[in-house]
Design a protein around this motif. Sequence first.
Motif, PDB file in Angstrom:
ATOM      1  N   ASN A   1      25.816  -3.538 -15.495  1.00  0.00           N
ATOM      2  CA  ASN A   1      26.269  -4.779 -15.622  1.00  0.00           C
ATOM      3  C   ASN A   1      27.645  -4.816 -15.302  1.00  0.00           C
ATOM      4  O   ASN A   1      28.309  -5.257 -14.249  1.00  0.00           O
ATOM      5  CB  ASN A   1      25.858  -5.706 -16.491  1.00  0.00           C
ATOM      6  N   ARG A   2      28.531  -4.185 -16.445  1.00  0.00           N
ATOM      7  CA  ARG A   2      29.881  -3.881 -16.355  1.00  0.00           C
ATOM      8  C   ARG A   2      30.352  -3.229 -14.997  1.00  0.00           C
ATOM      9  O   ARG A   2      31.215  -3.628 -14.276  1.00  0.00           O
ATOM     10  CB  ARG A   2      30.561  -3.271 -17.401  1.00  0.00           C
ATOM     11  N   SER A   3      29.549  -2.248 -14.621  1.00  0.00           N
ATOM     12  CA  SER A   3      29.980  -1.521 -13.118  1.00  0.00           C
ATOM     13  C   SER A   3      29.891  -2.334 -11.868  1.00  0.00           C
ATOM     14  O   SER A   3      30.788  -2.200 -11.376  1.00  0.00           O
ATOM     15  CB  SER A   3      29.106  -0.249 -13.041  1.00  0.00           C
ATOM     16  N   VAL A   4      28.839  -3.376 -11.991  1.00  0.00           N
ATOM     17  CA  VAL A   4      28.821  -4.163 -10.954  1.00  0.00           C
ATOM     18  C   VAL A   4      29.862  -5.061 -10.832  1.00  0.00           C
ATOM     19  O   VAL A   4      30.555  -5.417  -9.784  1.00  0.00           O
ATOM     20  CB  VAL A   4      27.406  -4.881 -10.922  1.00  0.00           C
ATOM     21  N   ALA A   5      30.571  -5.467 -11.922  1.00  0.00           N
ATOM     22  CA  ALA A   5      31.760  -6.254 -11.896  1.00  0.00           C
ATOM     23  C   ALA A   5      32.851  -5.739 -11.577  1.00  0.00           C
ATOM     24  O   ALA A   5      33.663  -6.446 -10.968  1.00  0.00           O
ATOM     25  CB  ALA A   5      31.893  -7.022 -13.465  1.00  0.00           C
ATOM     26  N   LEU A   6      32.919  -4.516 -11.875  1.00  0.00           N
ATOM     27  CA  LEU A   6      34.178  -3.649 -11.435  1.00  0.00           C
ATOM     28  C   LEU A   6      34.276  -3.118  -9.887  1.00  0.00           C
ATOM     29  O   LEU A   6      35.257  -3.242  -9.360  1.00  0.00           O
ATOM     30  CB  LEU A   6      34.196  -2.537 -12.518  1.00  0.00           C
ATOM     31  N   VAL A   7      33.186  -2.793  -9.496  1.00  0.00           N
ATOM     32  CA  VAL A   7      33.223  -2.018  -8.505  1.00  0.00           C
ATOM     33  C   VAL A   7      32.020  -2.644  -7.319  1.00  0.00           C
ATOM     34  O   VAL A   7      32.025  -2.239  -6.176  1.00  0.00           O
ATOM     35  CB  VAL A   7      32.790  -0.483  -8.409  1.00  0.00           C
ATOM     36  N   GLY A   8      31.278  -3.762  -7.860  1.00  0.00           N
ATOM     37  CA  GLY A   8      30.454  -4.434  -6.716  1.00  0.00           C
ATOM     38  C   GLY A   8      28.996  -3.609  -6.866  1.00  0.00           C
ATOM     39  O   GLY A   8      28.651  -2.379  -7.184  1.00  0.00           O
ATOM     40  N   ALA A   9      27.986  -4.659  -6.434  1.00  0.00           N
ATOM     41  CA  ALA A   9      26.546  -4.218  -6.262  1.00  0.00           C
ATOM     42  C   ALA A   9      26.537  -3.036  -5.602  1.00  0.00           C
ATOM     43  O   ALA A   9      25.720  -1.874  -6.068  1.00  0.00           O
ATOM     44  CB  ALA A   9      25.511  -5.239  -5.945  1.00  0.00           C
ATOM     45  N   ASN A  10      26.915  -2.614  -4.153  1.00  0.00           N
ATOM     46  CA  ASN A  10      26.557  -1.697  -3.309  1.00  0.00           C
ATOM     47  C   ASN A  10      26.938  -0.281  -3.946  1.00  0.00           C
ATOM     48  O   ASN A  10      26.231   0.617  -3.960  1.00  0.00           O
ATOM     49  CB  ASN A  10      27.154  -1.784  -1.873  1.00  0.00           C
ATOM     50  N   THR A  11      28.348  -0.440  -4.750  1.00  0.00           N
ATOM     51  CA  THR A  11      28.617   0.977  -5.104  1.00  0.00           C
ATOM     52  C   THR A  11      28.117   1.243  -6.513  1.00  0.00           C
ATOM     53  O   THR A  11      27.805   2.378  -6.911  1.00  0.00           O
ATOM     54  CB  THR A  11      30.177   0.900  -5.505  1.00  0.00           C
ATOM     55  N   ALA A  12      27.885   0.160  -7.403  1.00  0.00           N
ATOM     56  CA  ALA A  12      27.440   0.458  -8.464  1.00  0.00           C
ATOM     57  C   ALA A  12      25.955   1.163  -8.578  1.00  0.00           C
ATOM     58  O   ALA A  12      25.387   1.880  -9.542  1.00  0.00           O
ATOM     59  CB  ALA A  12      27.348  -0.694  -9.560  1.00  0.00           C
TER      60      ALA A  12
ATOM     61  N   GLN B   1      32.275   3.361   2.133  1.00  0.00           N
ATOM     62  CA  GLN B   1      30.896   3.175   1.083  1.00  0.00           C
ATOM     63  C   GLN B   1      29.555   3.797   1.654  1.00  0.00           C
ATOM     64  O   GLN B   1      28.803   4.381   1.160  1.00  0.00           O
ATOM     65  CB  GLN B   1      30.686   1.872   0.649  1.00  0.00           C
ATOM     66  N   GLY B   2      29.665   3.690   2.947  1.00  0.00           N
ATOM     67  CA  GLY B   2      28.368   4.158   3.854  1.00  0.00           C
ATOM     68  C   GLY B   2      28.272   5.405   3.557  1.00  0.00           C
ATOM     69  O   GLY B   2      27.249   6.051   3.457  1.00  0.00           O
ATOM     70  N   LEU B   3      29.348   6.243   3.731  1.00  0.00           N
ATOM     71  CA  LEU B   3      29.225   7.700   3.772  1.00  0.00           C
ATOM     72  C   LEU B   3      29.091   7.909   2.634  1.00  0.00           C
ATOM     73  O   LEU B   3      28.371   9.029   2.363  1.00  0.00           O
ATOM     74  CB  LEU B   3      30.656   8.377   4.380  1.00  0.00           C
ATOM     75  N   GLY B   4      29.769   7.570   1.477  1.00  0.00           N
ATOM     76  CA  GLY B   4      29.269   8.004   0.069  1.00  0.00           C
ATOM     77  C   GLY B   4      27.890   7.972  -0.203  1.00  0.00           C
ATOM     78  O   GLY B   4      27.315   8.636  -1.041  1.00  0.00           O
ATOM     79  N   ILE B   5      27.272   6.716   0.009  1.00  0.00           N
ATOM     80  CA  ILE B   5      25.888   6.651  -0.265  1.00  0.00           C
ATOM     81  C   ILE B   5      25.038   7.488   0.434  1.00  0.00           C
ATOM     82  O   ILE B   5      24.264   8.278  -0.028  1.00  0.00           O
ATOM     83  CB  ILE B   5      25.394   5.076   0.266  1.00  0.00           C
ATOM     84  N   ALA B   6      25.329   7.928   1.786  1.00  0.00           N
ATOM     85  CA  ALA B   6      24.511   8.637   2.490  1.00  0.00           C
ATOM     86  C   ALA B   6      24.667  10.356   1.871  1.00  0.00           C
ATOM     87  O   ALA B   6      23.836  11.024   1.771  1.00  0.00           O
ATOM     88  CB  ALA B   6      25.117   8.937   3.898  1.00  0.00           C
ATOM     89  N   VAL B   7      26.148  10.823   1.418  1.00  0.00           N
ATOM     90  CA  VAL B   7      26.088  11.863   0.799  1.00  0.00           C
ATOM     91  C   VAL B   7      25.520  12.159  -0.306  1.00  0.00           C
ATOM     92  O   VAL B   7      24.796  13.105  -0.725  1.00  0.00           O
ATOM     93  CB  VAL B   7      27.559  12.343   0.733  1.00  0.00           C
ATOM     94  N   SER B   8      25.537  10.910  -1.117  1.00  0.00           N
ATOM     95  CA  SER B   8      24.939  10.767  -2.545  1.00  0.00           C
ATOM     96  C   SER B   8      23.356  10.998  -2.405  1.00  0.00           C
ATOM     97  O   SER B   8      22.722  11.618  -3.211  1.00  0.00           O
ATOM     98  CB  SER B   8      25.268   9.681  -3.276  1.00  0.00           C
ATOM     99  N   LEU B   9      22.746  10.176  -1.498  1.00  0.00           N
ATOM    100  CA  LEU B   9      21.402  10.468  -1.251  1.00  0.00           C
ATOM    101  C   LEU B   9      20.889  11.811  -0.764  1.00  0.00           C
ATOM    102  O   LEU B   9      19.778  12.192  -1.316  1.00  0.00           O
ATOM    103  CB  LEU B   9      20.971   9.381  -0.315  1.00  0.00           C
ATOM    104  N   ALA B  10      21.851  12.417  -0.034  1.00  0.00           N
ATOM    105  CA  ALA B  10      21.397  13.889   0.447  1.00  0.00           C
ATOM    106  C   ALA B  10      21.342  14.668  -0.992  1.00  0.00           C
ATOM    107  O   ALA B  10      20.403  15.600  -0.962  1.00  0.00           O
ATOM    108  CB  ALA B  10      22.298  14.287   1.542  1.00  0.00           C
ATOM    109  N   GLY B  11      22.304  14.330  -1.755  1.00  0.00           N
ATOM    110  CA  GLY B  11      22.396  15.276  -3.036  1.00  0.00           C
ATOM    111  C   GLY B  11      21.069  15.115  -3.939  1.00  0.00           C
ATOM    112  O   GLY B  11      20.505  16.046  -4.483  1.00  0.00           O
TER     113      GLY B  11
END
Length: 304
Positions: free
Chosen positions: A247-258, A135-145
């Motif tokens: 809201n549904r995304s948070v329920a499925l994958v959690g707040a950090n990922t959504a 998750q940390g790597l995903g957030i970092a890569v997405s933020l760079a984009g």
Amino acid sequence: MDAERPAPARRGLADQAWLLLMLPGLFWAGNAVLGRAVAGEVPPVALAFWRWALGALIVLPFAWRHLPHDLRMMARRWPLMLVITALGIGVFNTFLYVGLATTTALNAVMMQSAMPVLIVLMSLVLFGETLTLRQGLGIAVSLAGAVTLIARGDPQTLTALQFNRGDLWVLAAVIAYAAYTALLRNRPKVHGLSFIVATFALGALMLLPFYVAESLGGRPLVLHPTALGAIGYVAVFPSILAYLAFNRSVALVGANTAGLAIHLVPVFGALLSILLLGEQPHWYHGVGIALIAAGIVLATRKAR
């Protein structure tokens, strides 16, 4: 239930996290542009009030059969409902519209791109939840984009940004929505439509005194075609559809990922500019979109 634990695999559209994550970014991109475009014509609190009031009225017939049972459950959790509504409905969009009156859409989108990081911090502070390495790597890569798209591939664009009091409103809005997202894990287990109606209606009631004060203070809402079109758009797309999906995304994958849905705002902003405004595609569009897509896939793969 652990917010990051994957939900059981299902086939319905309401259980496709990748699709649900796309919709808020698409509709919020239009919301930021529209909020800036009508800043001089539609008072900010009026736009926020009618957004939620109209949104609640539109959803009410669809939620009616669920409300008798769900209202009792939400009433038992009224302190949490008030906090969630104040943060995600009352404060976030109102502060965003107020900020857009004195800052640029570029500044607003840039500050909103930090929201996934703030959601992680809120989850850590409120619930002691930490990120996985993926998750940390995903957030970092997405933020760079996201930064690549916002800066149009030129780092000097970021150094040339000038901040003003409008940016403080936007920053406060972003912090409020990060807290709202983190708290969604504890929301009452009611139907999504019931939750939307309740929070939208409560949010409108919270804004009503400020709407009246704004009108009496010399900024009444004039119902011309631009105002009606703006209210109609924000009530349906960045409100009803985006909030249901988020809201549904948070329920499925959690707040950090959504929270990565916010990084899709500059993606759709760029695509809409190319398709509707005739802007020419450049290398940074491809690089930014590819990095955001890679980051989201990386962060959601385990959850899916």
